[in-house]
Design an enzyme around this catalytic site. Structure first.
Site, PDB file in Angstrom:
ATOM      1  N   GLU A   1       0.884  -1.146   0.322  1.00 41.84           N
ATOM      2  CA  GLU A   1       0.034  -0.036   0.172  1.00 41.84           C
ATOM      3  C   GLU A   1       0.917   1.182   0.201  1.00 41.84           C
ATOM      4  O   GLU A   1       1.952   1.302   0.728  1.00 41.84           O
ATOM      5  CB  GLU A   1      -0.871   0.067   1.239  1.00 41.84           C
TER       6      GLU A   1
ATOM      7  N   ALA B   1       1.406  -0.301  10.902  1.00 44.88           N
ATOM      8  CA  ALA B   1       1.334  -1.404  10.437  1.00 44.88           C
ATOM      9  C   ALA B   1       0.466  -1.442   9.332  1.00 44.88           C
ATOM     10  O   ALA B   1       0.041  -0.388   8.782  1.00 44.88           O
ATOM     11  CB  ALA B   1       0.587  -2.389  11.616  1.00 44.88           C
ATOM     12  N   MET B   2       0.311  -2.788   8.732  1.00 43.69           N
ATOM     13  CA  MET B   2      -0.260  -2.718   7.518  1.00 43.69           C
ATOM     14  C   MET B   2      -1.266  -4.125   7.320  1.00 43.69           C
ATOM     15  O   MET B   2      -0.968  -5.201   7.900  1.00 43.69           O
ATOM     16  CB  MET B   2       0.573  -3.081   6.443  1.00 43.69           C
TER      17      MET B   2
ATOM     18  N   GLU C   1      -5.850  -2.879  12.468  1.00 51.84           N
ATOM     19  CA  GLU C   1      -5.509  -3.544  11.514  1.00 51.84           C
ATOM     20  C   GLU C   1      -6.445  -4.662  11.017  1.00 51.84           C
ATOM     21  O   GLU C   1      -6.941  -5.022  10.046  1.00 51.84           O
ATOM     22  CB  GLU C   1      -4.131  -4.227  11.583  1.00 51.84           C
TER      23      GLU C   1
ATOM     24  N   HIS D   1      -9.523  -3.753   9.695  1.00 52.00           N
ATOM     25  CA  HIS D   1      -9.671  -3.495   8.020  1.00 52.00           C
ATOM     26  C   HIS D   1     -10.051  -4.641   7.410  1.00 52.00           C
ATOM     27  O   HIS D   1     -10.218  -4.452   6.203  1.00 52.00           O
ATOM     28  CB  HIS D   1      -8.162  -2.937   7.738  1.00 52.00           C
TER      29      HIS D   1
END
Ligand code: PHE
Ligand code: ZN
Length: 872
Positions: free
Chosen positions: A135, A280-281, A316, A319
């Site tokens: 991203e 974070a992702m 996260e 999401h």
């Protein structure tokens, strides 16, 4: 490189969709091969063909060493594509496709060098581990692909690597694994194959290869599916994953209860990496985290660290539905997933901890970073209309103000109707890439209420100011309401939560404009001027306005000091108690006599413990430097620093004996137990005052706890020592260093504290030396932030030194960082661009430092966008 701005209005859907992609990674020690096989189908949604005359497929690719590229149209034989003939620019190719074609397959093979990739985007190496960050536009650094969020593909990923890497992960479910003998290098290799059944955009792709440790657990969902939970860390850190695992389970449970949302894959994995640009992702099924937000135990992490871990793990995880199952059509819609997911994590944290205190913390953050952004050169609506570099738009505006907008809508609809609207959102848009309008439409459908008014919040930048004046006549109070945005007269819908407090301190019933009687009313101001009429039985009442910070605005009222004191004492809204004392503190800058009025209430709170310790702790927090700076547009940071520090000292002197007594009482009470977070928070605030006024008791106590085995105590001790005599604090910081020198995460705290020091005769030299310290790592954004970020934020006197040495130091460093990691550079520069409220001399100096960077050749588009805006 300078690029043209991208505009939201120019969005065009794709004609060819990559519905399926097979990826094959062959990992070697110094390089990797990536083969991809993409199936494209024609988008047969209405009238797309009319929009695009030429039929072509555009693929993004950056820094790819292309070994081959082949195409097959309608299952005919593959043929080679010559990049030179289809090349549009360095980072884009366009392949012409016959108009009548039905399916297209593209094969590619590229070679990557992850250990030379310092941007921390695409495939890169962090302490021997290979990991990805895609991203927003990192996938194009891995393979040729239409790297945009509106095309969703099913990903199947095969990974092959030397057996010395025990871990090979990608998104979805593991479907195959085995051993391979490689006859070329005679080493044993193995493979794993992952399949993600949920179509996703490329930015959610992830891959991790390394020699790692894993902690496993399970979660049983409400429909009795057993999910495997796994947290992967570098060897030696397995014992630090307990808190993150617990947080993950709480988040999974909360999402089921609050939103009816269940997890959808067989396993959920988290990997902690040392080098990461952000927090974070949320990659599908495989979250990748900055290790700082996973690894913790009570020895090495503070209460604040733990709170962040709980919030970010939840963010996260949330999401998975808000972002992954329903994703963004284009990057202008970023707040669709981020504003909403921040709102969700804020509510989660409020449910897990103290709701009132959480709201205060969120407002402090908003005011200290989002309000300045919204008043500065990088201001933008939560949904921007244009950008040069999307990486620059992961901002407090898109995230935190975005969450405030959702919160206003949530409060307007009420919990029940909001939930109905969210149910519609997930049902209608699951598996789709949508816009902010789609989101609002779903809420309207579910609630049967019109939300047109709120749309304005998506397109208007700047913090509105709400003015409220009262006129009492004929046994009624009339409120005169007036709002401004950006000095213009345009207006936004502003929900104003109102209560009335009587003489005794109780809430009284009242009605607004003859509506029904209530204890709290949320009035929606929907024009620029308005009058509302309040009637109630009592006459001596104090209005409590904008309760819970019901809208992200600046508020100006005609409340008097006496009324603020009444609110501080009696309001049952924690936020408004805190807001009252903020106004009282500010009033002391003009009238010092108000100090004793405040401190007498504070000492009552401290002695009687009628409110929670954490709330008292926040009441002891003075308005930040930024808040004070924003009161005038000719301020100087050095003056403000002294003004604020003097006020702290005066309050400290006036409460010294109460503080000394309270601190020793707090110490008696097993203050290092896990659950004593309020005690520690309060002790930290008190010690700041005591050290500043050179209280012997305070200094001794700070010195003592700085040696504690509890990290919260140790760091509040050290931080308060840093406020006082720097030379003495250096002694204790050295001590701390020796104790923790082998723990890289704890050393980040040490770097952070060291960067705030201003020692006679050393000054900036000491800070510069930190960059040569053996534990410092230029490639690690955490380290950069803990020195350069903390220096700019906390070390006011050295950063803003009149000879510009602080500015020059920072700008020289940013030039170096930009070469390797443009994203990090573009974030670290921000404090140097926040000069709007400063006097001309100060502005001139800061701009000069920016020009110095701007005039360098080869600046990244990230950095040049930010600087160009600031210099405009
Ligand atoms: N999407 C991430 C989040 O907010 C943030 C992020 C953006 C991380 C870009 C890395 C790169 O949850
Ligand atoms: Zn997010």
């Amino acid at each position: 490189m300078s690029v043209a701005a991208k505009k939201r209005e120019n969005y065009k859907p794709l004609l060819w969709n990559p519905i399926n992609i097979l990826l094959d990674f062959q990992i070697h020690k110094n390089y990797s091969f990536v083969k991809s096989n993409i199936l494209f189908e024609k988008n047969n949604q209405n009238n797309i063909q009319n929009v695009l005359l030429e039929s072509s497929i555009e693929l993004n690719g950056i820094d790819l060493e292309t070994i081959n590229l082949q195409i097959s149209i309608d299952n005919k034989p593959f043929y080679n594509l010559d990049i030179k003939t289809i090349f549009i620019n360095d980072e884009l190719i366009s392949i012409p496709i016959p108009n009548d074609a039905v399916t297209v397959r593209i094969l590619s093979k590229v070679k990557l060098y992850p250990s030379d990739n310092f941007s921390l985007e695409g495939l890169y190496e962090s302490n021997q581990m290979l990991c990805t960050q895609c991203e927003p536009e990192g996938f194009r650094k891995i393979t040729w692909f239409p790297d945009r969020p509106d095309c969703l593909s099913i990903f199947k990923v095969n990974i092959e690597a030397p057996i010395s890497f025990n871990t090979m992960l990608s998104n979805g479910n593991l479907i195959d694994e085995g051993i391979i003998k490689d006859y070329n290098d005679k080493s044993v290799r193995h493979f794993k194959t992952w399949n993600d059944p949920f179509p996703k955009p490329s930015y959610l792709f992830a891959l991790v290869v390394g020699n790692l440790e894993v902690t496993s657990s399970t979660f049983t969902t409400f429909s009795n599916k057993i999910i495997n939970l796994e947290i992967y860390t570098e060897i030696g850190n397995k014992h630090l994953t307990g808190y993150a695992m617990k947080s993950l389970k709480k988040a999974m449970d909360w999402d089921e209860r609050k939103y009816g949302l269940e997890y959808d894959l067989e396993c959920f994995m988290i990997v902690a990496v040392s080098h990461f640009n952000m927090g974070a992702m949320e990659n599908k099924g495989l979250n990748i985290f900055n290790s700082k937000f996973i690894l913790a135990d009570l020895n090495s992490a503070t209460d604040y660290d733990l709170q962040n871990i709980e919030a970010i793990v939840a963010h996260e995880y949330f999401h998975n539905w808000t972002g992954n199952r329903v994703t963004c059509r284009d990057w202008f819609q970023l707040t669709l997933k981020e504003g909403l997911t921040v709102f969700r994590d804020q509510e989660f944290s409020a449910d897990m901890n103290d709701r009132g205190v959480k709201r205060i913390e969120d407002v402090i953050l908003l005011r200290s970073i989002q309000f300045p952004e919204d008043a500065g050169s990088n201001k933008h609506p939560i949904r921007p209309d244009e950008y040069m570099e999307i990486n620059n738009f992961y901002t407090p505006t898109v995230y935190e103000k975005g969450a405030e907008v959702i919160r206003m809508i949530y409060n307007y609809l009420g919990e029940k109707l909001y939930r109905k609207g969210m149910d519609v959102y997930f049902n209608k848009f699951d598996g789709k890439a949508v816009t902010c309008e789609d989101f609002l439409k779903a809420l309207e459908l579910g609630s049967n209420l019109n939300l047109d008014l709120f749309k304005e919040w998506y397109s208007q930048a700047g913090t509105p100011t709400l003015n409220i004046k009262r006129v009492a006549h004929n046994n009624k109070i009339v409120f005169d309401l007036y709002q401004t945005v950006n000095e213009q007269k345009s207006y936004l819908p502003i929900p104003i939560a109102i209560s009335l407090i009587d003489k005794k301190g109780d809430l009284v019933e009242f009605s607004i404009n003859n509506s029904k009687n209530e204890y709290e009313h949320v009035y929606l101001l929907s024009k620029s001027n308005d009058k509302i009429e309040i009637s109630c039985h009592e006459d001596a009442v104090v209005p409590s306005l904008l309760r819970g910070f019901s809208a992200p605005v600046n508020i100006k009222t005609d409340l008097t000091i006496i009324e603020y004191l009444h609110i501080l004492k009696h309001d049952n809204d924690s936020f408004n108690k805190w807001e009252a004392i903020q106004n009282l503190y500010l009033s002391c800058l003009e009238n010092e006599e108000n100090i004793s009025l405040i401190t007498s209430i504070l000492s009552e709170f401290l002695n009687k413990k009628i409110i929670s310790l954490s709330l008292i702790a926040y009441l002891l927090e003075l308005p930040s430097k930024t808040v004070i700076e924003n009161l005038s547009n000719v301020s100087d940071p050095i003056d403000i620093y002294h003004v604020r520090r003097n006020l702290i000292k005066k309050i400290g002197l006036s409460l010294q004996s109460v503080f000394e007594k309270t601190s020793s009482n707090l110490m008696k009470n097993d203050i290092n137990q896990t659950n004593k977070t309020g005690e520690r928070l309060l002790l930290g605030k008190i010690l700041n005052f005591l050290v500043l006024v050179q209280s012997n008791i305070g200094i001794k106590l700070a010195e003592k706890i700085s040696l504690s085995d509890n990290m919260t105590l140790s760091s509040i001790g050290l931080k308060s020592l840093c406020q006082g005599d720097s030379e003495n604090s250096l002694k204790y910081l050295n001590n701390f260093y020796s104790k923790w020198k082998s723990n890289s995460l704890v050393l980040e705290k040490w770097f952070e504290m060291m960067s705030t020091l201003n020692i006679d005769g050393e000054g900036l030299k000491l800070i510069k030396k930190l960059l040569f310290h053996k534990a410092f790592d230029y490639k690690n954004p955490n380290k950069l932030r803990s020195v350069l970020g903390s220096f700019q934020r906390e070390n006011t006197l050295l950063f803003h030194a009149n000879d510009s040495s602080g500015y020059n130091f920072v700008s020289d460093q940013i030039i170096l960082i930009d070469i390797k990691n443009p994203q990090a550079a573009a974030r670290l520069i921000l404090p140097l661009t926040r000069f709007n409220n400063y006097n001309e001399i100060r502005k001139g100096k800061m701009k000069q430092a920016l020009y110095k960077i701007y005039n360098k050749k080869g600046l990244s588009s990230d950095l040049s966008e930010i600087i160009a805006k600031a210099l405009k």
